[in-house]
Design a protein around this motif. Structure first.
Motif: not given
Length: 415
Positions: A304-326
């Motif tokens: 579940x931890x991996x799923x949560x962290x991967x979801x954060x990275x996937x969300x950031x990679x889908x829109x890599x700008x602003x806070x996501x890019x940071x």
């Protein structure tokens, strides 16, 4: 039959037989003419070879080639049922078991959730037995089993090291107990090493003799392949990079007792939620639902931890700008800090990025990691994303078992 001696007709026949079997594995069904062309053998010799392999049960006739002038040509294929192998991927949360035929096709699988209070021998035999049953076989049909675990079994003592989070697996008599319970030869290998085997044979590391695979999932680990061979180290612990001290981060002492280290604390799965929170990034549903288990790196909830962290990275990679890019940039810097030490020591040609987190970060994370590594390391290897996405550790276990089994089964000089 005694082993053939160099230069004898039996040795030459065995070499030709092996070459033909390897071609059939690579290309699929082939005609006698095509086998002769690929091996350089005459038609009569190719015919004798196929007759010999068919009589030995190693090849079978399978259909005919159509659509060409003249009679349809008989096609031959490796007899998939000539041998079967199994692989296990053991984690604190579950055991995955699969059975494959001689061609490498998976024909049976089972997932056994972690059962508190149940010993490793009982769990291994149950998981394997269910996968074998799913394949329509018996345990006696399995020629070889390869078991993947975190950490490694010390070759001097037989004790599992670097994996205190795997309950019950530290017994000094475990390997003897498993050998007594299982009717086939068993090999044990570190899980990240087997992910590297999968990439070396089927994925991004094909054709490369010197590479590092950086695994990023429940924990950070690395596999080191030097001169085409896995480097395991004196105690089997080569590549346990999660324990690596890193600049700019407090030292972690007694690392094997706490089962963590500087690199794990800097760039492990557990740091991503706090990184996102500092940047006011709202967690996607998968990450939010796993928030209650994000306080520990290891345990039955690690998936579940991996799923949560991967979801954060996937969300950031889908829109890599602003806070996501940071977020991606900050995490790439953390990963590069430890990876730069590996590059400085080993100077690999290629680094394969594997595991759920780096894959979730996709090309944006890989590009930022490459830029950071160019600044931190004395040389810059080629960074590639792993291509074996479906259970790479388990696939590596099957590939290791298949390699040894094919060596035995395909050795016609001993028949």
């Amino acid at each position: 039959m005694p082993a053939a001696t160099p230069g004898t007709p039996s040795l030459l026949r065995a070499l030709n037989d092996r070459a033909a079997l390897e071609l059939l594995l690579t290309h699929g069904p082939l005609s006698r003419t095509r086998i002769g062309h690929l091996t350089g053998l005459s038609k009569p010799t190719a015919s004798q070879l196929l007759a010999r392999l068919e009589a030995a049960g190693l090849v079978v006739a399978t259909g005919t080639a159509t659509g060409r002038p003249g009679p349809n040509a008989q096609l031959y294929a490796v007899n998939a049922t000539a041998a079967h192998v199994a692989g296990l991927d053991v984690t604190p949360g579950r055991i995955l078991a699969s059975v494959a035929d001689l061609t490498g096709e998976v024909i049976g699988s089972h997932e056994l959730p972690y059962a508190e209070g149940t010993g490793p021998v009982a769990q291994v035999t149950r998981a394997l037995g269910e996968a074998v049953k799913d394949a329509g076989l018996t345990l006696g049909d399995i020629h070889r089993l390869v078991v993947a675990t975190p950490g490694s079994f010390d070759p001097r003592t037989g004790v599992l090291r670097y994996a205190d989070h795997l309950p019950g697996w530290q017994s000094p008599t475990l390997l003897e107990e498993l050998a007594a319970a299982l009717p086939m030869p068993v090999e044990y290998e570190n899980d990240v090493n087997l992910a590297a085997v999968a990439e070396q044979r089927l994925g991004a590391a094909r054709g490369h003799e010197d590479f590092v695979l950086l695994w990023n999932e429940e924990g950070l680990g690395a596999a080191l392949v030097l001169g085409g061979r896995l480097h395991r180290g004196w105690t089997g612990g080569a590549g346990e990079v999660g324990f690596l001290p890193v600049a700019g981060h407090p030292l972690v002492r007694q690392v094997t007792r706490v089962n963590s280290g500087g690199y794990q604390e800097l760039a492990g799965v557990q740091v991503l939620p706090s990184m996102a929170a500092r940047l006011d990034i709202e967690a996607p549903p998968a990450a939010a639902s796993a928030g209650s288990v994000l306080g520990s790196v290891h345990g039955a909830e690690s998936g579940a931890m991996v799923e949560a962290a991967a979801a954060l990275l996937a969300q950031a990679a889908a829109a890599p700008e602003g806070a996501n890019l940071e977020l991606l940039r900050e995490y790439a810097t953390a990963l590069a800090t430890g990876l730069a030490s590996l590059v400085a020591v080993l100077d690999p040609e290629v680094v394969v990025l594997s595991g759920a987190l780096t894959i979730a970060g996709g090309e944006p994370l890989r590009g930022l990691l490459e830029a950071e590594l160019a600044d931190l390391a004395p040389s810059l290897p080629v960074l590639v994303t792993g291509e074996v996405r479906e259970r790479p550790v388990l696939r590596g276990a099957l590939e290791r078992a298949l390699s040894a089994t094919r060596d035995e089964v395909f050795d016609t000089s001993r028949r």
